[in-house]
Scaffold this active site. Structure first.
Site, PDB file in Angstrom:
ATOM      1  N   ALA A  84       0.846  -1.196   0.000  1.00 37.46           N
ATOM      2  CA  ALA A  84       0.000   0.000   0.000  1.00 37.46           C
ATOM      3  C   ALA A  84       0.879   1.243   0.000  1.00 37.46           C
ATOM      4  O   ALA A  84       1.976   1.242   0.560  1.00 37.46           O
ATOM      5  CB  ALA A  84      -0.926   0.002   1.221  1.00 37.46           C
ATOM      6  N   GLU A 117      -2.765 -11.400  -4.530  1.00 42.46           N
ATOM      7  CA  GLU A 117      -4.159 -11.154  -4.872  1.00 42.46           C
ATOM      8  C   GLU A 117      -4.346  -9.646  -4.910  1.00 42.46           C
ATOM      9  O   GLU A 117      -3.742  -8.916  -4.128  1.00 42.46           O
ATOM     10  CB  GLU A 117      -5.130 -11.750  -3.843  1.00 42.46           C
ATOM     11  CG  GLU A 117      -5.177 -13.262  -3.818  1.00 42.46           C
ATOM     12  CD  GLU A 117      -4.064 -13.885  -2.992  1.00 42.46           C
ATOM     13  OE1 GLU A 117      -3.739 -15.057  -3.261  1.00 42.46           O
ATOM     14  OE2 GLU A 117      -3.506 -13.207  -2.112  1.00 42.46           O
ATOM     15  N   ASN A 122      -9.157  -2.633  -8.436  1.00 36.83           N
ATOM     16  CA  ASN A 122      -7.903  -1.878  -8.335  1.00 36.83           C
ATOM     17  C   ASN A 122      -7.102  -1.980  -9.642  1.00 36.83           C
ATOM     18  O   ASN A 122      -6.068  -2.636  -9.725  1.00 36.83           O
ATOM     19  CB  ASN A 122      -7.081  -2.365  -7.134  1.00 36.83           C
ATOM     20  CG  ASN A 122      -5.954  -1.418  -6.786  1.00 36.83           C
ATOM     21  OD1 ASN A 122      -5.606  -0.537  -7.553  1.00 36.83           O
ATOM     22  ND2 ASN A 122      -5.385  -1.617  -5.610  1.00 36.83           N
ATOM     23  N   TYR A 129       1.321  -4.402 -11.772  1.00 33.49           N
ATOM     24  CA  TYR A 129       1.801  -5.781 -11.714  1.00 33.49           C
ATOM     25  C   TYR A 129       2.037  -6.337 -13.119  1.00 33.49           C
ATOM     26  O   TYR A 129       3.001  -7.054 -13.360  1.00 33.49           O
ATOM     27  CB  TYR A 129       0.828  -6.668 -10.931  1.00 33.49           C
ATOM     28  CG  TYR A 129       0.602  -6.196  -9.508  1.00 33.49           C
ATOM     29  CD1 TYR A 129       1.636  -5.666  -8.743  1.00 33.49           C
ATOM     30  CD2 TYR A 129      -0.656  -6.258  -8.923  1.00 33.49           C
ATOM     31  CE1 TYR A 129       1.424  -5.217  -7.449  1.00 33.49           C
ATOM     32  CE2 TYR A 129      -0.870  -5.814  -7.628  1.00 33.49           C
ATOM     33  CZ  TYR A 129       0.166  -5.293  -6.894  1.00 33.49           C
ATOM     34  OH  TYR A 129      -0.039  -4.861  -5.611  1.00 33.49           O
TER      35      TYR A 129
END
Length: 174
Positions: A84, A117, A122, A129
């Site tokens: 985060a 995950e 998002n 990624y």
């Protein structure tokens, strides 16, 4: 694979192991994140005490904590549990730097897979990624406590060269 722009030394985030004195800042970042569960001081302290758990923080050049990552290294796999970024530092490369640090760690430790995950909603994280070589491999229906699906993503390494092996998505993300 992704070509990263050259960065001056003052632009490169400082990545370091999370310390107990970082917990309050990490909790604040977590509370502002996409997560529906909330990490607690006890959770973080327990993670810091586990030998297979690795917690790293990214700091601005001025020393402010901008992002964090929690992962487990078990056998020949790394599982990213949480990453985060403070909302005021999003899209400044801090999560990317933490993921690059994770990939370098995985290569050094001869990891076969990096798994994570991500919330279906998002899109920014999924895009990040994907630029790093992750592919979508499955859906965990209702994975998050609010019922949102989790998209399983995977990064695979060649066992001999330790290079990332591009894989096609196994699912379609709509």
């Amino acid at each position: 694979m992704e070509m990263l722009p050259e960065r001056s030394p003052s632009d490169v985030p400082n990545i370091a192991a999370m310390r107990s004195e970082d917990i309050a800042d990490v909790l604040a970042i977590d509370a502002a994140s996409f997560q529906s569960h909330r990490t607690t001081t006890d959770n973080l302290q327990e993670e810091m005490d586990r030998p297979w758990s690795h917690l790293w923080v990214a700091r601005t050049p001025q020393g402010q904590l901008a992002a964090f990552i929690v992962l487990w290294h078990v056998a020949d796999e790394v599982h990213v549990l949480n990453v985060a970024t403070d909302p005021s530092f999003r899209r400044h490369g801090y999560a990317r730097a933490l993921m690059h640090h994770t990939i370098a760690f995985a290569k050094k430790h001869e990891v076969r897979l990096v798994l994570l995950e991500v919330r279906r909603s998002n899109g920014a994280a999924m895009a990040l990624y994907r630029t790093l070589g992750f592919s979508a491999m499955g859906v965990r229906r209702g994975y998050y406590s609010d019922g949102e699906d989790g998209i399983e993503m995977m990064l695979t390494f060649d066992p001999k060269t330790k290079e990332i092996v591009p894989q096609p998505d196994e699912i379609t993300i709509a």
